[in-house]
Design an enzyme around this catalytic site. Structure first.
Site, PDB file in Angstrom:
ATOM      1  N   THR A  17      36.647  -5.453   9.893  1.00 27.37           N
ATOM      2  CA  THR A  17      36.733  -5.614   8.441  1.00 27.37           C
ATOM      3  C   THR A  17      38.107  -5.193   7.922  1.00 27.37           C
ATOM      4  O   THR A  17      38.634  -5.767   6.982  1.00 27.37           O
ATOM      5  CB  THR A  17      35.659  -4.755   7.732  1.00 27.37           C
ATOM      6  N   SER A 112      40.542   4.938   8.103  1.00 33.05           N
ATOM      7  CA  SER A 112      39.890   5.144   6.820  1.00 33.05           C
ATOM      8  C   SER A 112      38.998   6.377   6.769  1.00 33.05           C
ATOM      9  O   SER A 112      39.443   7.473   7.019  1.00 33.05           O
ATOM     10  CB  SER A 112      39.114   3.885   6.457  1.00 33.05           C
ATOM     11  N   HIS A 113      37.708   6.124   6.512  1.00 32.82           N
ATOM     12  CA  HIS A 113      36.755   7.217   6.315  1.00 32.82           C
ATOM     13  C   HIS A 113      36.192   7.729   7.636  1.00 32.82           C
ATOM     14  O   HIS A 113      35.379   8.636   7.646  1.00 32.82           O
ATOM     15  CB  HIS A 113      35.607   6.693   5.461  1.00 32.82           C
ATOM     16  N   ASP A 276      38.741   9.289   0.442  1.00 32.99           N
ATOM     17  CA  ASP A 276      38.515   9.194   1.888  1.00 32.99           C
ATOM     18  C   ASP A 276      39.810   9.456   2.670  1.00 32.99           C
ATOM     19  O   ASP A 276      40.830   9.844   2.102  1.00 32.99           O
ATOM     20  CB  ASP A 276      37.948   7.817   2.249  1.00 32.99           C
ATOM     21  N   ASP A 278      42.210   7.653   4.029  1.00 34.04           N
ATOM     22  CA  ASP A 278      43.476   7.007   3.693  1.00 34.04           C
ATOM     23  C   ASP A 278      43.646   6.762   2.189  1.00 34.04           C
ATOM     24  O   ASP A 278      44.576   6.069   1.773  1.00 34.04           O
ATOM     25  CB  ASP A 278      43.643   5.701   4.473  1.00 34.04           C
ATOM     26  N   ASP A 280      41.860   5.133  -0.154  1.00 37.54           N
ATOM     27  CA  ASP A 280      41.504   3.940  -0.918  1.00 37.54           C
ATOM     28  C   ASP A 280      40.088   3.984  -1.480  1.00 37.54           C
ATOM     29  O   ASP A 280      39.746   3.218  -2.362  1.00 37.54           O
ATOM     30  CB  ASP A 280      41.761   2.646  -0.127  1.00 37.54           C
ATOM     31  N   ARG A 281      39.247   4.906  -0.974  1.00 34.88           N
ATOM     32  CA  ARG A 281      37.884   5.000  -1.511  1.00 34.88           C
ATOM     33  C   ARG A 281      37.773   6.137  -2.518  1.00 34.88           C
ATOM     34  O   ARG A 281      38.565   7.066  -2.482  1.00 34.88           O
ATOM     35  CB  ARG A 281      36.892   5.292  -0.384  1.00 34.88           C
ATOM     36  N   THR A 343      32.421  -9.000   2.252  1.00 33.09           N
ATOM     37  CA  THR A 343      32.885  -7.621   2.389  1.00 33.09           C
ATOM     38  C   THR A 343      34.274  -7.593   3.011  1.00 33.09           C
ATOM     39  O   THR A 343      34.530  -8.281   3.994  1.00 33.09           O
ATOM     40  CB  THR A 343      31.900  -6.846   3.293  1.00 33.09           C
ATOM     41  N   GLU A 362      33.832  -2.812  -4.590  1.00 34.18           N
ATOM     42  CA  GLU A 362      32.854  -2.950  -3.511  1.00 34.18           C
ATOM     43  C   GLU A 362      31.891  -1.775  -3.554  1.00 34.18           C
ATOM     44  O   GLU A 362      32.268  -0.664  -3.951  1.00 34.18           O
ATOM     45  CB  GLU A 362      33.555  -2.957  -2.167  1.00 34.18           C
ATOM     46  N   SER A 364      31.029  -0.106  -1.206  1.00 31.06           N
ATOM     47  CA  SER A 364      31.425   0.908  -0.222  1.00 31.06           C
ATOM     48  C   SER A 364      32.475   1.866  -0.795  1.00 31.06           C
ATOM     49  O   SER A 364      33.423   2.222  -0.121  1.00 31.06           O
ATOM     50  CB  SER A 364      31.941   0.235   1.041  1.00 31.06           C
ATOM     51  N   LYS A 375      42.211  -1.351  -2.414  1.00 27.77           N
ATOM     52  CA  LYS A 375      41.422  -0.520  -3.308  1.00 27.77           C
ATOM     53  C   LYS A 375      42.138   0.827  -3.430  1.00 27.77           C
ATOM     54  O   LYS A 375      42.950   1.171  -2.579  1.00 27.77           O
ATOM     55  CB  LYS A 375      39.993  -0.374  -2.820  1.00 27.77           C
TER      56      LYS A 375
HETATM   57  C1  G16 Z   1      36.773  -1.296   4.774  1.00 25.15           C
HETATM   58  C2  G16 Z   1      37.198  -2.470   3.974  1.00 25.15           C
HETATM   59  C3  G16 Z   1      36.295  -2.624   2.798  1.00 25.15           C
HETATM   60  C4  G16 Z   1      34.849  -2.708   3.247  1.00 25.15           C
HETATM   61  C5  G16 Z   1      34.520  -1.507   4.088  1.00 25.15           C
HETATM   62  C6  G16 Z   1      33.123  -1.507   4.687  1.00 25.15           C
HETATM   63  O1  G16 Z   1      36.946  -0.147   4.019  1.00 25.15           O
HETATM   64  O2  G16 Z   1      38.530  -2.303   3.529  1.00 25.15           O
HETATM   65  O3  G16 Z   1      36.708  -3.739   2.096  1.00 25.15           O
HETATM   66  O4  G16 Z   1      33.998  -2.767   2.169  1.00 25.15           O
HETATM   67  O5  G16 Z   1      35.437  -1.419   5.143  1.00 25.15           O
HETATM   68  O6  G16 Z   1      33.063  -2.394   5.695  1.00 25.15           O
HETATM   69  P1  G16 Z   1      31.848  -2.479   6.709  1.00 25.15           P
HETATM   70  O7  G16 Z   1      30.630  -2.565   5.866  1.00 25.15           O
HETATM   71  O8  G16 Z   1      32.158  -3.709   7.490  1.00 25.15           O
HETATM   72  O9  G16 Z   1      31.855  -1.218   7.535  1.00 25.15           O
HETATM   73  P2  G16 Z   1      37.822   1.051   4.559  1.00 25.15           P
HETATM   74  O10 G16 Z   1      37.799   2.061   3.440  1.00 25.15           O
HETATM   75  O11 G16 Z   1      37.116   1.497   5.802  1.00 25.15           O
HETATM   76  O12 G16 Z   1      39.164   0.463   4.843  1.00 25.15           O
END
Ligand code: G16
Length: 542
Positions: A17, A112-113, A276, A278, A280-281, A343, A362, A364, A375
């Site tokens: 993703t 990310s998270h 989170d 990085d 962005d959340r 997504t 989103e 998430s 984001k």
């Molecule tokens: C990433 C994407 C988001 C997505 C999220 C969840 O977030 O940038 O757009 O909504 O993953 O994805 P999944 O449901 O496939 O785990 P991040 O914050 O991890 O970069």
């Protein structure tokens, strides 16, 4: 001097993703990171002499890979690399630097998270010149290249001191180490009404910002404490640590529970927010009120004009398919465009570039706008404070009034993590096979109106993305959605998204899981999830 190094291709470098995410021991295999970085460069055209931005969330292995990426960029022919001091750039800050300095693109090192540390997660993501995540066309090309790569090029220059702001040369390429915070803080100050937020904080509204030992610490300290005057200590866990201090830097009710409990306590802060790994959340909580990310998107959109950067109004809203339809009602009222995408933030890029959408979000825990192409966690927190300052109301008042006006979309996501991949895929296949027979069937009081596997037709470039999640829509606007996560690094994560629309304000204070109980039961009945996954409860409920 530039060296050419022979290498053997790996077959598992398929971006998910949001970039390539794997455990550190996988990334630490011989030439693993080098292969992927070279595959990125081999998939791009026209970057000779141009600028590349490099930064990361400070997690374990960040500095090592940044050194490699700098030397490989020099070998590939970039004219300049800009890197954040200490190897730090939050994802939205990196997006801003790419746009502001008209760079060709950027490499963001983050998972990310996901947790960090020697045995935890690492990731590499490529962003294009608009500052946003590379679209599928590019990530597919990178993956193809990675499967057949036989060599990569790298400068044999010594490692650089990433902590020293300034400019130097590496094999003819300019390297500039920049303050990671300054440009971003200035951008935020231009978008939001800082004097009003400062007055709100001075009036006694206490905030707690939890950076979770991750990248937003230095940004939050500068913005909330230095520029907005929040008392020292308002920003917590503000030093970015390679293992995030052992935290799981995922701002939700499970991993940011301490903050949540603090805000809910009698003498705790009035407003809390977490970011989170990085940056962005975001998660936003007020006294007596957790704001779901779907509601946050709707409420920010409905109140957007209070912020100076959005005073002229918004052109449209976009949300990922599993995100609740709360924002749709706002778009309808404002008579602006509403877009439903798969997504992944990368799907918003074209809509933002074309001026169709101004605000995106989103479920998430991601919200953002056309100010960057990612984001942006702290942006959302500042937006909320701007709304509270403008309306002179608490989070709870803002949310409940919004529901009274638009109706409430009860919403929850149930995650089943580290499920056996075959079992998860088997469940999705069986669901797909059932789709045609579901419409018309009844489950208790619920009657299926439609069922499909979501496909997206990009209105700007005409590309089609299939198999983006199974939707079962019931009469009256309730629905359940099933998809497999594209960001996990071990086994499969099944996500079940459950939503019910309740127009009646007298029924807006039911506990969420109770309000959704019948849908949750039907989701299990239709998918056989519990039996197939061998789990009797979700790992995380948000
Ligand atoms: C990433 C994407 C988001 C997505 C999220 C969840 O977030 O940038 O757009 O909504 O993953 O994805 P999944 O449901 O496939 O785990 P991040 O914050 O991890 O970069």
């Amino acid at each position: 001097m530039i060296k050419t190094v022979a290498t053997t291709a790996y077959q598992d470098q398929k971006p998910g993703t949001s970039g390539l995410r794997k455990k550190v021991p996988v990334f630490a295999q011989e030439n693993y990171a080098e292969n992927f970085i070279q595959s990125i460069f081999d998939s791009l055209e026209g970057f000779k002499g141009k600028t590349l931005v490099i930064g990361g969330d400070g997690r374990y292995y960040n500095r090592e890979v940044i050194q490699k990426a700098i030397k490989m960029a020099a070998a590939a022919g970039f004219g300049k690399v800009m890197v954040g001091q200490g190897g730090i750039l939050s994802t939205p800050a990196a997006s801003n630097v790419i746009r502001k300095y008209q760079a060709f693109g950027g490499i963001v090192l983050s998972a990310s998270h996901n947790p960090g540390g020697p045995t935890e997660d690492f990731g590499i993501k490529y962003n294009i010149g608009n500052g946003g995540p590379a679209p599928e066309k590019i990530t597919d090309a990178i993956y193809d290249r990675s499967k057949s790569i036989t060599e990569y090029k790298i400068s044999d220059a010594a490692d650089v001191d990433l902590d020293d702001i300034g400019t130097l040369k590496i094999d003819g390429m300019e390297l500039e180490i920049i303050d990671p915070v300054e440009d971003y803080a200035a951008l935020m100050e231009g978008l939001f009404d800082f004097p009003s937020i400062r007055a709100l904080l001075a009036s006694g509204v206490r905030i707690a910002i939890d950076s979770m030992g991750a990248v937003t610490g230095p940004y939050a300290k500068e913005i909330f404490e230095n520029r907005l005057g929040a008392p020292e200590g308002s920003v917590r866990n503000f030093v970015p640590l390679p293992d995030f201090g052992g935290h799981h830097p995922d701002p939700n009710l499970v991993h940011a529970k301490e903050l949540y409990d603090d805000v809910m306590s009698k003498d705790g802060p009035h407003f809390g927010a977490a970011s989170d790994g990085d940056g962005d959340r975001n998660m936003v909580v007020g006294k007596g009120m957790f704001v779901t990310p779907s509601d946050s998107l709707a409420i920010i959109s409905a109140n957007a004009t209070v912020a100076p950067g959005y005073a002229r109004g918004i052109a449209g809203i976009a949300r990922s398919m599993p995100t609740s339809a709360a924002a749709d009602r706002v778009a309808e009222k404002l008579k602006i465009g509403m877009y439903e995408t798969p997504t992944g933030w990368k799907f918003f890029g074209n809509l933002l570039d074309a001026g169709k959408a101004t605000i995106c979000g989103e479920e998430s825990f991601g919200t953002g706008s056309d100010h960057v192409r990612e984001k942006d966690g702290l942006w959302a927190v500042l937006f909320w404070l701007n709304i509270l300052a403008a309306r002179n109301e608490s989070v709870k008042e803002v949310v409940t009034k919004h529901w009274a006006e638009y109706g409430r979309n009860y919403y929850s996501r149930h995650d089943y993590e580290e499920v056996d991949s075959d079992a998860a895929n088997g469940m999705m296949t069986a669901l797909r096979d059932k789709l045609a027979t579901l419409p018309g069937q009844t489950f208790g009081a619920l009657k299926v109106a439609a069922a499909d596997d979501f496909a997206y037709h990009d209105p700007i470039d005409g590309s089609v993305s299939k198999n983006q999640g199974i939707r079962i829509l019931f009469e009256g606007g309730s629905r359940v959605v099933f998809r497999l996560s594209g960001t996990g690094t071990s086994g499969a994560t099944i996500r079940v998204y459950v939503e019910r629309y309740e127009p009646d304000a007298a029924r807006h204070d039911i506990e969420t899981q109770t309000a959704l109980a019948d849908l949750i039961a039907v989701a299990d009945e239709i998918s056989d999830l519990k039996k197939r996954s061998g789990r009797d409860a979700p790992t995380v409920i948000t």
